[in-house]
Design a protein around this motif. Structure first.
Motif, PDB file in Angstrom:
ATOM      1  N   ARG A  56       5.991  -8.990  75.815  1.00  0.00           N
ATOM      2  CA  ARG A  56       5.358  -8.737  74.510  1.00  0.00           C
ATOM      3  C   ARG A  56       3.879  -8.521  74.774  1.00  0.00           C
ATOM      4  NH1 ARG A  56       8.091 -14.169  72.142  1.00  0.00           N
ATOM      5  NH2 ARG A  56      10.214 -13.606  72.683  1.00  0.00           N
ATOM      6  N   MET A  57       3.233  -7.714  73.948  1.00  0.00           N
ATOM      7  CA  MET A  57       1.810  -7.486  74.180  1.00  0.00           C
ATOM      8  C   MET A  57       1.044  -7.420  72.877  1.00  0.00           C
ATOM      9  SD  MET A  57       1.540  -3.558  75.335  1.00  0.00           S
ATOM     10  CE  MET A  57       1.834  -2.251  74.176  1.00  0.00           C
ATOM     11  N   SER A  58      -0.218  -7.737  72.996  1.00  0.00           N
ATOM     12  CA  SER A  58      -1.161  -7.572  71.899  1.00  0.00           C
ATOM     13  C   SER A  58      -2.410  -6.932  72.481  1.00  0.00           C
ATOM     14  CB  SER A  58      -1.502  -8.931  71.264  1.00  0.00           C
ATOM     15  OG  SER A  58      -2.336  -9.682  72.123  1.00  0.00           O
ATOM     16  N   VAL A  59      -3.388  -6.720  71.675  1.00  0.00           N
ATOM     17  CA  VAL A  59      -4.632  -6.130  72.159  1.00  0.00           C
ATOM     18  C   VAL A  59      -5.342  -7.062  73.143  1.00  0.00           C
ATOM     19  CG1 VAL A  59      -6.087  -6.959  70.262  1.00  0.00           C
ATOM     20  CG2 VAL A  59      -6.681  -4.836  71.439  1.00  0.00           C
ATOM     21  N   TRP A  60      -5.059  -8.372  73.077  1.00  0.00           N
ATOM     22  CA  TRP A  60      -5.746  -9.360  73.902  1.00  0.00           C
ATOM     23  C   TRP A  60      -4.998  -9.762  75.161  1.00  0.00           C
ATOM     24  CZ3 TRP A  60      -5.174 -10.151  68.583  1.00  0.00           C
ATOM     25  CH2 TRP A  60      -6.312  -9.882  67.837  1.00  0.00           C
ATOM     26  N   ASP A  61      -3.648  -9.726  75.109  1.00  0.00           N
ATOM     27  CA  ASP A  61      -2.906 -10.252  76.251  1.00  0.00           C
ATOM     28  C   ASP A  61      -1.482  -9.726  76.318  1.00  0.00           C
ATOM     29  OD1 ASP A  61      -1.531 -11.752  74.256  1.00  0.00           O
ATOM     30  OD2 ASP A  61      -2.911 -13.415  74.500  1.00  0.00           O
ATOM     31  N   PHE A  62      -0.834 -10.055  77.410  1.00  0.00           N
ATOM     32  CA  PHE A  62       0.584  -9.803  77.612  1.00  0.00           C
ATOM     33  C   PHE A  62       1.270 -11.162  77.652  1.00  0.00           C
ATOM     34  CE2 PHE A  62      -1.300  -5.950  78.992  1.00  0.00           C
ATOM     35  CZ  PHE A  62      -0.342  -4.961  78.814  1.00  0.00           C
ATOM     36  N   PHE A  63       2.472 -11.227  77.111  1.00  0.00           N
ATOM     37  CA  PHE A  63       3.236 -12.469  77.094  1.00  0.00           C
ATOM     38  C   PHE A  63       4.573 -12.187  77.755  1.00  0.00           C
ATOM     39  CE2 PHE A  63       5.815 -15.665  74.546  1.00  0.00           C
ATOM     40  CZ  PHE A  63       5.347 -16.762  75.239  1.00  0.00           C
ATOM     41  N   LEU A  64       4.830 -12.845  78.893  1.00  0.00           N
ATOM     42  CA  LEU A  64       6.080 -12.682  79.632  1.00  0.00           C
ATOM     43  C   LEU A  64       6.943 -13.905  79.373  1.00  0.00           C
ATOM     44  CD1 LEU A  64       3.944 -10.870  81.114  1.00  0.00           C
ATOM     45  CD2 LEU A  64       5.332 -11.169  83.136  1.00  0.00           C
ATOM     46  N   VAL A  65       8.168 -13.673  78.902  1.00  0.00           N
ATOM     47  CA  VAL A  65       9.106 -14.755  78.619  1.00  0.00           C
ATOM     48  C   VAL A  65      10.249 -14.636  79.620  1.00  0.00           C
ATOM     49  CG1 VAL A  65      10.625 -15.818  76.909  1.00  0.00           C
ATOM     50  CG2 VAL A  65       8.505 -14.708  76.175  1.00  0.00           C
ATOM     51  N   PHE A  66      10.426 -15.669  80.431  1.00  0.00           N
ATOM     52  CA  PHE A  66      11.442 -15.685  81.473  1.00  0.00           C
ATOM     53  C   PHE A  66      12.639 -16.502  81.012  1.00  0.00           C
ATOM     54  CE2 PHE A  66       7.414 -14.944  83.522  1.00  0.00           C
ATOM     55  CZ  PHE A  66       7.710 -13.948  84.432  1.00  0.00           C
ATOM     56  N   GLY A  67      13.830 -16.022  81.378  1.00  0.00           N
ATOM     57  CA  GLY A  67      15.044 -16.728  80.999  1.00  0.00           C
ATOM     58  C   GLY A  67      16.209 -16.353  81.886  1.00  0.00           C
ATOM     59  N   THR A  68      17.339 -16.955  81.594  1.00  0.00           N
ATOM     60  CA  THR A  68      18.577 -16.599  82.286  1.00  0.00           C
ATOM     61  C   THR A  68      19.547 -16.053  81.250  1.00  0.00           C
ATOM     62  OG1 THR A  68      19.349 -18.878  82.082  1.00  0.00           O
ATOM     63  CG2 THR A  68      18.336 -18.256  84.168  1.00  0.00           C
ATOM     64  N   MET A  69      20.217 -14.974  81.621  1.00  0.00           N
ATOM     65  CA  MET A  69      21.141 -14.295  80.725  1.00  0.00           C
ATOM     66  C   MET A  69      22.556 -14.458  81.261  1.00  0.00           C
ATOM     67  SD  MET A  69      21.181 -10.308  79.491  1.00  0.00           S
ATOM     68  CE  MET A  69      20.744  -9.773  81.124  1.00  0.00           C
ATOM     69  N   THR A  70      23.467 -14.827  80.386  1.00  0.00           N
ATOM     70  CA  THR A  70      24.876 -14.918  80.744  1.00  0.00           C
ATOM     71  C   THR A  70      25.697 -14.200  79.684  1.00  0.00           C
ATOM     72  OG1 THR A  70      25.125 -17.038  79.605  1.00  0.00           O
ATOM     73  CG2 THR A  70      24.649 -17.128  81.955  1.00  0.00           C
ATOM     74  N   GLN A  71      26.900 -13.812  80.072  1.00  0.00           N
ATOM     75  CA  GLN A  71      27.815 -13.166  79.132  1.00  0.00           C
ATOM     76  C   GLN A  71      29.193 -13.775  79.334  1.00  0.00           C
ATOM     77  OE1 GLN A  71      28.149  -8.901  79.434  1.00  0.00           O
ATOM     78  NE2 GLN A  71      29.257  -8.767  77.501  1.00  0.00           N
ATOM     79  N   ASP A  72      29.622 -14.596  78.381  1.00  0.00           N
ATOM     80  CA  ASP A  72      30.929 -15.235  78.457  1.00  0.00           C
ATOM     81  C   ASP A  72      32.007 -14.429  77.749  1.00  0.00           C
ATOM     82  OD1 ASP A  72      29.885 -17.382  79.930  1.00  0.00           O
ATOM     83  OD2 ASP A  72      29.270 -18.404  78.094  1.00  0.00           O
ATOM     84  N   THR A  73      31.590 -13.598  76.807  1.00  0.00           N
ATOM     85  CA  THR A  73      32.532 -12.732  76.101  1.00  0.00           C
ATOM     86  C   THR A  73      31.961 -11.325  76.079  1.00  0.00           C
ATOM     87  OG1 THR A  73      31.571 -13.001  73.894  1.00  0.00           O
ATOM     88  CG2 THR A  73      33.186 -14.664  74.586  1.00  0.00           C
ATOM     89  N   PRO A  74      32.806 -10.310  75.940  1.00  0.00           N
ATOM     90  CA  PRO A  74      32.296  -8.930  75.900  1.00  0.00           C
ATOM     91  C   PRO A  74      31.389  -8.657  74.697  1.00  0.00           C
ATOM     92  CG  PRO A  74      34.669  -8.938  76.277  1.00  0.00           C
ATOM     93  CD  PRO A  74      34.267 -10.353  75.965  1.00  0.00           C
ATOM     94  N   GLU A  75      31.506  -9.480  73.662  1.00  0.00           N
ATOM     95  CA  GLU A  75      30.763  -9.235  72.423  1.00  0.00           C
ATOM     96  C   GLU A  75      29.373  -9.872  72.389  1.00  0.00           C
ATOM     97  OE1 GLU A  75      33.885 -10.955  72.196  1.00  0.00           O
ATOM     98  OE2 GLU A  75      34.942  -9.040  72.176  1.00  0.00           O
TER      99      GLU A  75
END
Length: 107
Positions: A36-55
């Motif tokens: 995400r970014m604004s005129v003042w900074d960038f914001f990096l959000v780190f996470g883990t992604m999983t998919q247990d169902t196709p939906e």
């Protein structure tokens, strides 16, 4: 006492770099990064992604880091340099999308 002169061919002396970790330093694995970014900074959000169902994809965010635009550009340069070295050693990285398997999760 005169100051030593430097020329264009003569680099100036750099200070020593000392690295240390704070008491709450941690290392984690992330396969999801939101930017995400604004005129003042960038914001990096780190996470883990999983998919247990196709939906449904599930992303668990665990860390958010704010960077100044200057630090974001420096990170971009360092990552580009290191990715080029990685590809030279191990081959090209492709970003092809793998279609979801009907019988299993996609990570």
């Amino acid at each position: 006492m005169s100051q030593p002169k430097t020329t264009a061919n003569q680099p100036t002396e750099q200070p020593a770099l000392r690295l240390s970790n704070t008491e709450n330093y941690r290392e984690d694995y992330a396969n999801s990064v939101q930017v995400r970014m604004s005129v003042w900074d960038f914001f990096l959000v780190f996470g883990t992604m999983t998919q247990d169902t196709p939906e449904e994809l599930h992303v668990k965010n665990f860390e958010g880091i704010y960077l100044s635009p200057q630090q974001a550009k420096a990170l971009w340069n360092v990552l580009g340099h290191n990715l080029a070295q990685y590809e030279q050693a191990f081959g090209q990285i492709t970003l092809e999308q793998v279609p979801p398997q009907a019988n299993g999760p996609v990570h």
